[in-house]
Motif scaffolding. Structure first.
Motif, PDB file in Angstrom:
ATOM      1  N   ARG A 221      90.512  -3.373  40.784  1.00  0.00           N
ATOM      2  CA  ARG A 221      89.694  -2.170  40.974  1.00  0.00           C
ATOM      3  C   ARG A 221      88.200  -2.485  40.954  1.00  0.00           C
ATOM      4  N   HIS A 222      87.807  -3.533  40.242  1.00  0.00           N
ATOM      5  CA  HIS A 222      86.391  -3.900  40.208  1.00  0.00           C
ATOM      6  C   HIS A 222      85.888  -4.365  41.569  1.00  0.00           C
ATOM      7  N   LEU A 223      86.811  -4.704  42.479  1.00  0.00           N
ATOM      8  CA  LEU A 223      86.456  -5.090  43.838  1.00  0.00           C
ATOM      9  C   LEU A 223      86.746  -3.969  44.835  1.00  0.00           C
ATOM     10  N   GLY A 224      87.056  -2.787  44.326  1.00  0.00           N
ATOM     11  CA  GLY A 224      87.297  -1.640  45.194  1.00  0.00           C
ATOM     12  C   GLY A 224      88.704  -1.545  45.744  1.00  0.00           C
ATOM     13  N   VAL A 225      89.640  -2.329  45.192  1.00  0.00           N
ATOM     14  CA  VAL A 225      91.031  -2.313  45.660  1.00  0.00           C
ATOM     15  C   VAL A 225      91.880  -1.523  44.680  1.00  0.00           C
ATOM     16  N   GLY A 226      92.502  -0.460  45.149  1.00  0.00           N
ATOM     17  CA  GLY A 226      93.360   0.356  44.302  1.00  0.00           C
ATOM     18  C   GLY A 226      94.663  -0.353  43.954  1.00  0.00           C
ATOM     19  N   SER A 227      95.431   0.280  43.064  1.00  0.00           N
ATOM     20  CA  SER A 227      96.648  -0.357  42.568  1.00  0.00           C
ATOM     21  C   SER A 227      97.832  -0.161  43.496  1.00  0.00           C
ATOM     22  N   ALA A 228      97.892   0.957  44.237  1.00  0.00           N
ATOM     23  CA  ALA A 228      99.077   1.309  45.036  1.00  0.00           C
ATOM     24  C   ALA A 228     100.313   1.253  44.137  1.00  0.00           C
ATOM     25  N   GLY A 229     101.472   0.882  44.667  1.00  0.00           N
ATOM     26  CA  GLY A 229     102.684   0.820  43.869  1.00  0.00           C
ATOM     27  C   GLY A 229     103.442   2.128  43.846  1.00  0.00           C
ATOM     28  N   ALA A 230     104.644   2.091  43.279  1.00  0.00           N
ATOM     29  CA  ALA A 230     105.508   3.272  43.217  1.00  0.00           C
ATOM     30  C   ALA A 230     104.841   4.385  42.421  1.00  0.00           C
ATOM     31  N   LEU A 231     104.830   5.597  42.976  1.00  0.00           N
ATOM     32  CA  LEU A 231     104.277   6.737  42.237  1.00  0.00           C
ATOM     33  C   LEU A 231     105.128   7.044  41.017  1.00  0.00           C
ATOM     34  N   ASP A 232     106.426   7.021  41.176  1.00  0.00           N
ATOM     35  CA  ASP A 232     107.346   7.256  40.062  1.00  0.00           C
ATOM     36  C   ASP A 232     107.866   5.894  39.610  1.00  0.00           C
ATOM     37  N   ALA A 233     107.074   5.253  38.741  1.00  0.00           N
ATOM     38  CA  ALA A 233     107.422   3.897  38.303  1.00  0.00           C
ATOM     39  C   ALA A 233     108.737   3.874  37.539  1.00  0.00           C
ATOM     40  N   TRP A 234     109.073   4.972  36.870  1.00  0.00           N
ATOM     41  CA  TRP A 234     110.332   5.051  36.119  1.00  0.00           C
ATOM     42  C   TRP A 234     111.531   4.943  37.061  1.00  0.00           C
ATOM     43  N   SER A 235     111.579   5.797  38.081  1.00  0.00           N
ATOM     44  CA  SER A 235     112.712   5.786  39.019  1.00  0.00           C
ATOM     45  C   SER A 235     112.768   4.480  39.794  1.00  0.00           C
ATOM     46  N   HIS A 236     111.610   3.949  40.165  1.00  0.00           N
ATOM     47  CA  HIS A 236     111.533   2.670  40.865  1.00  0.00           C
ATOM     48  C   HIS A 236     112.165   1.553  40.032  1.00  0.00           C
ATOM     49  N   ALA A 237     111.766   1.447  38.763  1.00  0.00           N
ATOM     50  CA  ALA A 237     112.271   0.378  37.903  1.00  0.00           C
ATOM     51  C   ALA A 237     113.749   0.563  37.597  1.00  0.00           C
ATOM     52  N   LEU A 238     114.172   1.816  37.403  1.00  0.00           N
ATOM     53  CA  LEU A 238     115.580   2.070  37.092  1.00  0.00           C
ATOM     54  C   LEU A 238     116.473   1.730  38.280  1.00  0.00           C
ATOM     55  N   ALA A 239     116.041   2.093  39.485  1.00  0.00           N
ATOM     56  CA  ALA A 239     116.820   1.732  40.677  1.00  0.00           C
ATOM     57  C   ALA A 239     116.954   0.220  40.784  1.00  0.00           C
ATOM     58  N   ASN A 240     115.873  -0.503  40.502  1.00  0.00           N
ATOM     59  CA  ASN A 240     115.934  -1.965  40.545  1.00  0.00           C
ATOM     60  C   ASN A 240     116.926  -2.519  39.536  1.00  0.00           C
ATOM     61  N   ARG A 241     116.895  -2.009  38.312  1.00  0.00           N
ATOM     62  CA  ARG A 241     117.824  -2.511  37.297  1.00  0.00           C
ATOM     63  C   ARG A 241     119.272  -2.280  37.716  1.00  0.00           C
ATOM     64  N   ILE A 242     119.552  -1.111  38.257  1.00  0.00           N
ATOM     65  CA  ILE A 242     120.926  -0.799  38.662  1.00  0.00           C
ATOM     66  C   ILE A 242     121.378  -1.721  39.788  1.00  0.00           C
ATOM     67  N   ALA A 243     120.445  -2.082  40.685  1.00  0.00           N
ATOM     68  CA  ALA A 243     120.789  -2.959  41.803  1.00  0.00           C
ATOM     69  C   ALA A 243     120.792  -4.433  41.408  1.00  0.00           C
ATOM     70  N   GLY A 244     120.457  -4.729  40.147  1.00  0.00           N
ATOM     71  CA  GLY A 244     120.489  -6.103  39.680  1.00  0.00           C
ATOM     72  C   GLY A 244     119.195  -6.858  39.856  1.00  0.00           C
ATOM     73  N   ASN A 245     118.085  -6.138  40.083  1.00  0.00           N
ATOM     74  CA  ASN A 245     116.784  -6.766  40.301  1.00  0.00           C
ATOM     75  C   ASN A 245     115.921  -6.711  39.050  1.00  0.00           C
ATOM     76  N   THR A 246     114.801  -7.415  39.095  1.00  0.00           N
ATOM     77  CA  THR A 246     113.770  -7.225  38.079  1.00  0.00           C
ATOM     78  C   THR A 246     113.070  -5.888  38.331  1.00  0.00           C
ATOM     79  N   ASP A 247     112.399  -5.366  37.305  1.00  0.00           N
ATOM     80  CA  ASP A 247     111.787  -4.039  37.400  1.00  0.00           C
ATOM     81  C   ASP A 247     110.756  -3.945  38.522  1.00  0.00           C
ATOM     82  N   ASP A 248     110.066  -5.062  38.819  1.00  0.00           N
ATOM     83  CA  ASP A 248     108.942  -5.009  39.750  1.00  0.00           C
ATOM     84  C   ASP A 248     109.305  -5.396  41.179  1.00  0.00           C
ATOM     85  N   ALA A 249     110.590  -5.542  41.500  1.00  0.00           N
ATOM     86  CA  ALA A 249     110.979  -5.850  42.879  1.00  0.00           C
ATOM     87  C   ALA A 249     110.598  -4.686  43.796  1.00  0.00           C
ATOM     88  N   ALA A 250     110.320  -4.995  45.045  1.00  0.00           N
ATOM     89  CA  ALA A 250     109.936  -3.958  45.995  1.00  0.00           C
ATOM     90  C   ALA A 250     111.119  -3.053  46.327  1.00  0.00           C
TER      91      ALA A 250
END
Length: 318
Positions: free
Chosen positions: A24-53
């Protein structure tokens, strides 16, 4: 190459992961899943790490064809999902054979659904993330929403044969906490004179809302601090008050600086609720303390840890 073909794009479907913090100090936003909870839970159920796309599906979804047998999971807003005439359930692993066409329709009881695919998507990382930055035009599928004809490469390779669509018999309660939806807890900002008015009655989500922020309609607010001002840092969760008196709650695609008064900040534990609000939905704010905000986030993390252990302990079909 193992891949997913986009036969129809849906309203707004983007590739998102846990985002790209630290720029952010360089003017670049974070982006990423708006609902980080649902994103991470879907990944866990599919057998992925929480931060997989995953695919973040907004209001209505795409039609996808899978070249390879895989396992998927859907979490977030309830969505009409079908393979031929067979309905695909939420919040559980589902095996799909090679050649499956998955039709994702309208979202219900929320605005966004997350589709995780076993192994994740093999798109390039930019600044440490695969997330789509729609404002910056980079990440994901060349910085834009999915379009018909896109081909999404998958990171995993087929290791087993799947003869037919099969959903696991178990499922996960995907609610992040027991706080009544849609009450959003806030920390007072630099205009304490408007906090009581902000919490006084329900507000409505405007149709002009997007991944950058929720624009709210209701009784106009006028803080004592309303004036032309030097641009100051803002973050996801910041509640800004433009000159028209209609608050804006910034989300994951928020700009890095802004000149509107920062009247409050939505606590992180309630960001998943903000992500699931649809145009026309009502919400209320409730003031809370920093200690209460930290406690709410800790309880939410503890709940996720328990769900993750339960998922790991299941005998899954995937």
């Amino acid at each position: 190459m193992n891949s997913v073909h986009v036969l129809a794009a849906g309203l707004l479907t983007t590739l998102q992961d846990a985002g790209r913090p630290g720029w952010r100090h360089l003017g670049v936003g974070s982006a990423g899943a708006l609902d980080a909870w649902s994103h991470a839970l879907a990944n866990r159920i599919a057998g992925n790490t929480d931060d997989a796309a995953t695919l973040e599906i907004t209001l209505s979804g795409p039609v996808l064809r899978f070249d390879v047998a895989t396992c998927i999971a859907l979490c977030g807003a309830r969505i009409d999902a079908r393979v031929d005439a067979q309905a695909i359930p939420m919040a559980r692993p589902v095996d799909l054979p090679a050649g499956t066409v998955l039709e994702l329709g309208a979202c219900h009881e929320g605005a966004r659904t997350y589709l995780a695919v076993e192994g994740g998507f093999a798109v390039p990382e930019i600044l440490g993330s695969k997330s789509t930055d729609l404002r910056g035009g980079f990440g994901g599928m060349r910085g834009r929403a999915l379009a018909m004809g896109d081909v999404l490469p998958l990171a995993s390779r087929a290791t087993r044969a799947v003869a037919a669509v099969h959903a696991a018999s178990w499922w996960i309660d995907q609610a992040p906490d027991d706080d009544p939806f849609p009450t959003i807890r806030i920390l007072p900002g630099e205009a304490p004179d408007v906090i009581e008015a902000l919490c006084d009655g329900p507000l409505r989500v405007d149709a002009a809302s997007n991944r950058q922020g929720l624009r709210l309609q209701g009784q106009a607010l006028t803080p004592d601090t309303a004036r032309e001002r030097i641009s100051e840092p803002v973050f996801p969760g910041t509640v800004q008050l433009p000159p028209d008196g209609r608050p804006i709650v910034l989300l994951a695609d928020a700009q890095t600086h802004g000149g509107y008064p920062r009247i409050a900040h939505a606590i992180r534990a309630d960001w998943p609720k903000l992500a699931q609000l649809r145009p026309g939905d009502s919400l209320s704010f409730r003031s809370c303390t920093p200690a209460a905000a930290r406690r709410a986030l800790e309880l939410q993390r503890q709940r996720f840890a328990r769900l993750a252990l339960a998922i790991e302990g299941r005998s899954r079909a995937c």
